[in-house]
Structure formats: C-alpha cells, structure tokens
Design a protein around this motif. Structure first.
Motif, PDB file in Angstrom:
ATOM      1  N   LEU A   1       0.834  -1.204   0.000  1.00  0.00           N
ATOM      2  CA  LEU A   1       0.000   0.000   0.000  1.00  0.00           C
ATOM      3  C   LEU A   1       0.867   1.252   0.000  1.00  0.00           C
ATOM      4  CD1 LEU A   1      -2.835   1.269   0.242  1.00  0.00           C
ATOM      5  CD2 LEU A   1      -2.580   1.110   2.721  1.00  0.00           C
ATOM      6  N   LEU A   2       1.901   1.257   0.824  1.00  0.00           N
ATOM      7  CA  LEU A   2       2.802   2.416   0.873  1.00  0.00           C
ATOM      8  C   LEU A   2       3.600   2.551  -0.420  1.00  0.00           C
ATOM      9  CD1 LEU A   2       4.075   2.251   4.568  1.00  0.00           C
ATOM     10  CD2 LEU A   2       2.254   3.678   3.603  1.00  0.00           C
ATOM     11  N   ASP A   3       3.896   1.432  -1.083  1.00  0.00           N
ATOM     12  CA  ASP A   3       4.548   1.510  -2.396  1.00  0.00           C
ATOM     13  C   ASP A   3       3.679   2.290  -3.376  1.00  0.00           C
ATOM     14  OD1 ASP A   3       6.714   0.043  -1.523  1.00  0.00           O
ATOM     15  OD2 ASP A   3       6.021  -1.851  -2.387  1.00  0.00           O
ATOM     16  N   ALA A   4       2.373   2.020  -3.342  1.00  0.00           N
ATOM     17  CA  ALA A   4       1.448   2.722  -4.234  1.00  0.00           C
ATOM     18  C   ALA A   4       1.419   4.212  -3.921  1.00  0.00           C
ATOM     19  CB  ALA A   4       0.051   2.123  -4.126  1.00  0.00           C
ATOM     20  N   VAL A   5       1.366   4.530  -2.636  1.00  0.00           N
ATOM     21  CA  VAL A   5       1.360   5.938  -2.228  1.00  0.00           C
ATOM     22  C   VAL A   5       2.675   6.612  -2.603  1.00  0.00           C
ATOM     23  CG1 VAL A   5       1.254   7.480  -0.233  1.00  0.00           C
ATOM     24  CG2 VAL A   5      -0.293   5.516  -0.369  1.00  0.00           C
ATOM     25  N   GLU A   6       3.775   5.903  -2.406  1.00  0.00           N
ATOM     26  CA  GLU A   6       5.090   6.459  -2.744  1.00  0.00           C
ATOM     27  C   GLU A   6       5.187   6.816  -4.218  1.00  0.00           C
ATOM     28  OE1 GLU A   6       9.827   5.155  -2.637  1.00  0.00           O
ATOM     29  OE2 GLU A   6       8.404   4.197  -1.258  1.00  0.00           O
ATOM     30  N   SER A   7       4.503   6.070  -5.057  1.00  0.00           N
ATOM     31  CA  SER A   7       4.523   6.354  -6.489  1.00  0.00           C
ATOM     32  C   SER A   7       4.019   7.755  -6.799  1.00  0.00           C
ATOM     33  CB  SER A   7       3.652   5.341  -7.236  1.00  0.00           C
ATOM     34  OG  SER A   7       4.095   4.016  -7.033  1.00  0.00           O
ATOM     35  N   LEU A   8       3.206   8.319  -5.896  1.00  0.00           N
ATOM     36  CA  LEU A   8       2.564   9.603  -6.169  1.00  0.00           C
ATOM     37  C   LEU A   8       3.108  10.756  -5.343  1.00  0.00           C
ATOM     38  CD1 LEU A   8      -1.126   8.351  -6.434  1.00  0.00           C
ATOM     39  CD2 LEU A   8       0.402   8.955  -8.317  1.00  0.00           C
ATOM     40  N   ILE A   9       3.577  10.485  -4.108  1.00  0.00           N
ATOM     41  CA  ILE A   9       4.015  11.605  -3.271  1.00  0.00           C
ATOM     42  C   ILE A   9       5.442  11.465  -2.772  1.00  0.00           C
ATOM     43  CG2 ILE A   9       1.647  12.082  -2.529  1.00  0.00           C
ATOM     44  CD1 ILE A   9       2.353  10.862   0.203  1.00  0.00           C
ATOM     45  N   GLY A  10       6.138  10.418  -3.157  1.00  0.00           N
ATOM     46  CA  GLY A  10       7.512  10.258  -2.724  1.00  0.00           C
ATOM     47  C   GLY A  10       7.646   9.360  -1.510  1.00  0.00           C
ATOM     48  N   SER A  11       8.875   9.190  -1.062  1.00  0.00           N
ATOM     49  CA  SER A  11       9.200   8.147  -0.081  1.00  0.00           C
ATOM     50  C   SER A  11       9.066   8.567   1.375  1.00  0.00           C
ATOM     51  CB  SER A  11      10.627   7.658  -0.320  1.00  0.00           C
ATOM     52  OG  SER A  11      11.557   8.720  -0.100  1.00  0.00           O
ATOM     53  N   GLU A  12       8.858   9.871   1.636  1.00  0.00           N
ATOM     54  CA  GLU A  12       8.709  10.327   3.023  1.00  0.00           C
ATOM     55  C   GLU A  12       7.218  10.459   3.316  1.00  0.00           C
ATOM     56  OE1 GLU A  12      11.733  10.402   4.785  1.00  0.00           O
ATOM     57  OE2 GLU A  12      12.156   9.499   2.825  1.00  0.00           O
ATOM     58  N   ILE A  13       6.624   9.399   3.841  1.00  0.00           N
ATOM     59  CA  ILE A  13       5.170   9.272   3.899  1.00  0.00           C
ATOM     60  C   ILE A  13       4.668   9.374   5.338  1.00  0.00           C
ATOM     61  CG2 ILE A  13       3.198   7.791   3.377  1.00  0.00           C
ATOM     62  CD1 ILE A  13       4.925   6.464   1.220  1.00  0.00           C
ATOM     63  N   TYR A  14       3.718  10.279   5.531  1.00  0.00           N
ATOM     64  CA  TYR A  14       3.097  10.481   6.830  1.00  0.00           C
ATOM     65  C   TYR A  14       1.658   9.996   6.784  1.00  0.00           C
ATOM     66  CZ  TYR A  14       2.455  12.913  11.329  1.00  0.00           C
ATOM     67  OH  TYR A  14       2.242  13.218  12.655  1.00  0.00           O
TER      68      TYR A  14
ATOM     69  N   VAL B   1      -5.083  18.378  16.022  1.00  0.00           N
ATOM     70  CA  VAL B   1      -5.364  17.808  17.343  1.00  0.00           C
ATOM     71  C   VAL B   1      -5.427  16.289  17.328  1.00  0.00           C
ATOM     72  CG1 VAL B   1      -6.583  19.860  18.141  1.00  0.00           C
ATOM     73  CG2 VAL B   1      -7.859  18.027  17.031  1.00  0.00           C
ATOM     74  N   PHE B   2      -5.334  15.683  16.136  1.00  0.00           N
ATOM     75  CA  PHE B   2      -5.345  14.229  16.021  1.00  0.00           C
ATOM     76  C   PHE B   2      -3.953  13.740  15.640  1.00  0.00           C
ATOM     77  CE2 PHE B   2     -10.158  13.621  14.938  1.00  0.00           C
ATOM     78  CZ  PHE B   2     -10.469  13.944  16.250  1.00  0.00           C
ATOM     79  N   PRO B   3      -3.587  12.527  16.045  1.00  0.00           N
ATOM     80  CA  PRO B   3      -2.209  12.056  15.852  1.00  0.00           C
ATOM     81  C   PRO B   3      -1.971  11.340  14.525  1.00  0.00           C
ATOM     82  CG  PRO B   3      -3.391  10.506  17.237  1.00  0.00           C
ATOM     83  CD  PRO B   3      -4.367  11.613  16.916  1.00  0.00           C
ATOM     84  N   GLY B   4      -1.007  11.823  13.775  1.00  0.00           N
ATOM     85  CA  GLY B   4      -0.496  11.078  12.629  1.00  0.00           C
ATOM     86  C   GLY B   4       0.835  10.455  12.996  1.00  0.00           C
ATOM     87  N   PHE B   5       1.474   9.837  12.014  1.00  0.00           N
ATOM     88  CA  PHE B   5       2.780   9.233  12.290  1.00  0.00           C
ATOM     89  C   PHE B   5       3.525   8.996  10.988  1.00  0.00           C
ATOM     90  CE2 PHE B   5      -0.174   5.704  11.745  1.00  0.00           C
ATOM     91  CZ  PHE B   5       0.512   4.819  10.925  1.00  0.00           C
ATOM     92  N   VAL B   6       4.831   8.860  11.095  1.00  0.00           N
ATOM     93  CA  VAL B   6       5.664   8.555   9.927  1.00  0.00           C
ATOM     94  C   VAL B   6       5.465   7.084   9.586  1.00  0.00           C
ATOM     95  CG1 VAL B   6       7.997   8.434   9.002  1.00  0.00           C
ATOM     96  CG2 VAL B   6       7.344  10.337  10.509  1.00  0.00           C
ATOM     97  N   ALA B   7       4.880   6.838   8.420  1.00  0.00           N
ATOM     98  CA  ALA B   7       4.617   5.467   7.984  1.00  0.00           C
ATOM     99  C   ALA B   7       5.780   4.890   7.195  1.00  0.00           C
ATOM    100  CB  ALA B   7       3.345   5.418   7.136  1.00  0.00           C
ATOM    101  N   ARG B   8       6.501   5.768   6.482  1.00  0.00           N
ATOM    102  CA  ARG B   8       7.666   5.312   5.715  1.00  0.00           C
ATOM    103  C   ARG B   8       8.650   6.462   5.580  1.00  0.00           C
ATOM    104  NH1 ARG B   8       7.118   2.175   0.080  1.00  0.00           N
ATOM    105  NH2 ARG B   8       6.914   0.458   1.588  1.00  0.00           N
ATOM    106  N   SER B   9       9.913   6.145   5.715  1.00  0.00           N
ATOM    107  CA  SER B   9      10.967   7.123   5.463  1.00  0.00           C
ATOM    108  C   SER B   9      12.197   6.414   4.923  1.00  0.00           C
ATOM    109  CB  SER B   9      11.333   7.891   6.744  1.00  0.00           C
ATOM    110  OG  SER B   9      12.423   8.767   6.497  1.00  0.00           O
ATOM    111  N   ARG B  10      12.492   6.649   3.658  1.00  0.00           N
ATOM    112  CA  ARG B  10      13.720   6.105   3.075  1.00  0.00           C
ATOM    113  C   ARG B  10      14.933   6.852   3.617  1.00  0.00           C
ATOM    114  NH1 ARG B  10      11.795   1.380   0.829  1.00  0.00           N
ATOM    115  NH2 ARG B  10      10.207   1.766  -0.764  1.00  0.00           N
ATOM    116  N   GLN B  11      14.753   8.134   3.967  1.00  0.00           N
ATOM    117  CA  GLN B  11      15.857   8.951   4.443  1.00  0.00           C
ATOM    118  C   GLN B  11      16.201   8.665   5.897  1.00  0.00           C
ATOM    119  OE1 GLN B  11      14.939  13.080   3.712  1.00  0.00           O
ATOM    120  NE2 GLN B  11      14.492  12.743   1.541  1.00  0.00           N
ATOM    121  N   ASN B  12      15.187   8.380   6.699  1.00  0.00           N
ATOM    122  CA  ASN B  12      15.405   8.148   8.130  1.00  0.00           C
ATOM    123  C   ASN B  12      14.481   7.031   8.610  1.00  0.00           C
ATOM    124  OD1 ASN B  12      16.088   8.326  10.821  1.00  0.00           O
ATOM    125  ND2 ASN B  12      14.931  10.216  11.198  1.00  0.00           N
TER     126      ASN B  12
END
Length: 337
Positions: free
Chosen positions: A112-125, A280-291
């Motif tokens: 799923l994150l691969d699909a998202v990365e195709s559109l917005i890059g590898s640093e995914i929140y 006010v709601f919590p997100g998180f780093v789902a993928r980071s190729r850099q870190n």
C-alpha cells in the motif's frame, strides 16, 4: 519503490483517481482485520446485551448479519466502536474507538505504501483523517431529522474540503479499499473524473439544491458547480485500492443490498512535514527512506497516541463550544443559495 506504472500515474494525474488491482493481500492483511473486528463486535454485543438493549448477543450469526441485526434492533449503527478516529466534538474519557494491531498493519502495509510512494515520494506520513465505515442496507436503517438514513449515501465532497485551511498546500493522497468485494448494489465509491482540475469547490451545509433524492445534512458541493452526469461508480474486489487526488469530487452510492458494505475509506497520506488539517489528532511517519528509524512500527504506540488524543479532546469542543474548528465551511456560505 514505485508500484504504479507510468500509465497508471498518468491516469491519476489526468482523471483525478486510479484503481489498482491486487495491492493488498486479502489473506495476510484483510483477514486479520476482519478477525479483529469480530472481537470488537463480540464486545459490543455483550455490552448491549448486558445493558438490556438487545435480547441476544447473536453470536451464532456471521459478522454481517450479526451487525445488521444489532443495528436494526437498537436503531443505531455503533460506528464509533469500530472507527480508528474520534468525533469532532463531545468526546468523553470513555468514548470508544478501535486502533488495533491488524488495523495498524493494514495502514502501514508495504505494498500500500509503495502505491502511495509512487505519487508523493518516499517520506510518507499517515494523516489522521481516517475512518472505517460499515454501512448496513439502507432499508434497515433509521432516519435522521432530514428523513435520510443515518448512515446513507455519502454526499459530494472533496477531501481537502473537510480539513482545515492550514493544509491547503499539503500534497495529500486519499486511499480507499474494501474488506470484502463491493458490488454496485452495496453502494461503492463514486467519482467525477477530471473534477480535481479546477481546485477546491464550495461546500454547503445542509444543502437542498441537489434534488429530492440527494442526502441532506453535513457539507456537500452543489451539482451546479461540476459535471455530475459524468460520475463513475467504482465497485471493487478485495485487495484493490482506489487512489484519489485531494480535489477529486466524490461520494458514494446508497447500499441497496441486503448485506453490509465494509471499507477503509478516507485514509490519507501526505509527505512528512506537511500540515495534516487535523492538528489535534495524531499522525505518524509510515515510511521514510531517508530516516527509517523515524517510522512508527509499534501498533501499541499508535493506539496510545489515540488514547492521548481522546483525553485531550474530552477537555475541548464540549456542549456546543468550538475550542478547535475542524471544518472550514459555515452556514449561509456565499454561493450556496
């Protein structure tokens, strides 16, 4: 890694959406989610039975029929017990939500994150604007003050239109997938191709101008502002994923079947560091190729973030007060007459 082909990316950019086959593994990703929600339904049924709201726990029924029976008997959909988000107001210290490990693993599924990365890059929140939606058949649902089913067809909207303006420049992607196959009769997602190109449209509160068969309540876009006749319904199979641009106008068809429609809808992802529109709601780093060490990998920590958010929300937006505004629209919005 890019899961989408150049042709699929072009379709997304031109049409505002794309359907990708065989992204999520039904056996290793979706079945555990269903098992987890079965336990949630066990808890709900026991609570309702012990309080005298239902005459049986209906444990002999399969999930869909059990859920439908409970909703019909209580006159409520009990969505909050299953959702991995919180209401915008009136949250209490014990307001239910579900942020279980199987749900977390679905949100962070590598394909799923691969699909998202195709559109917005590898640093995914992982944006916290996210919901699971279990829609019973409309003919079994009670109605609201407008005479519409309390969990009926979703009105026309854009996903940027339901977040705060601080995220106007956020490169947000919407992800939609179902836990089971969704037919036309079950009320799938519907999109208006190319509707993303003009940008954000006006959303009107309690709008009645879209015709007598349109749901009233909440915020929706007047059909006079876009080519509603070009709508495309998107029935899907398990494992397929729909990706949408933040400006794509979409809604859903009514569930006219005799079974539930069960989906993860309005999942959103954006590049890390950009505003989420829900501070006010919590997100998180789902993928980071850099870190890679910045990625959240512990589902218990994710659940705890939502528990902390519940504690904070129980102190604000109570009894009609608006300490934090979740939406950008207001009554008597210019252009809604």
């Amino acid at each position: 890694m890019s899961l989408l082909s150049p042709k699929q990316i072009d379709h997304f950019n031109e049409q505002g959406y794309v359907v990708i086959e065989k992204v999520i593994d039904p056996t290793t990703v979706l079945d555990p989610v269903i098992d987890e929600y079965t336990q949630v339904l066990d808890f709900l049924a026991n609570e309702l039975y012990q309080s005298g709201q239902i005459v049986s726990e209906y444990s002999h029924l399969p999930f869909d029929q059990r859920f439908i029976t409970i909703c019909h008997e209580t006159g409520q959909t009990h969505q909050q017990f299953f959702d991995f988000s919180l209401p915008k107001s009136g949250v209490k210290a014990d307001t239910p939500f579900w942020a279980g490990p199987a749900v977390f693993h679905a949100l962070t599924d590598a394909a799923l994150l691969d699909a998202v990365e195709s559109l917005i890059g590898s640093e995914i929140y992982s944006n916290p604007v996210q919901h699971v939606r279990i829609k019973p058949p409309e003919h079994l649902l009670p109605t609201n003050q407008f005479g519409n089913p309390i969990l009926g067809a979703t009105t026309w909207h854009q996903d940027q239109g339901v977040i705060t303006p601080d995220a106007n420049e956020t490169d947000m992607i919407t992800v939609w997938f179902s836990l089971e196959d969704v037919s036309i009769e079950q009320g799938p997602l519907k999109v208006v191709p190319k509707s993303h190109k003009p940008g954000l449209q006006i959303h009107c509160l309690n709008y009645t101008g879209n015709g007598p068969k349109q749901t009233v309540g909440g915020a929706q876009i007047p059909e006079k502002l876009f080519a509603a006749e070009t709508v495309v319904p998107l029935p899907v199979k398990r494992g397929e994923v729909i990706l949408m641009h933040k400006h794509t106008i979409h809604g859903s068809l009514p569930n006219l079947s005799d079974t539930i429609r069960w989906s993860f809808d309005l999942l959103r992802y954006n590049p890390t560091g950009q505003a989420t529109g829900r501070q006010v709601f919590p997100g998180f780093v789902a993928r980071s190729r850099q870190n890679p060490d910045s990625e959240l990998r512990d589902p218990d920590q994710w659940s705890q973030l939502w528990s902390q958010a519940r504690t904070e929300m129980a102190q604000i937006n109570q009894q009609g007060q608006t300490d934090f505004k979740f939406d950008r629209w207001y009554p008597d919005q210019l252009g809604c007459a």
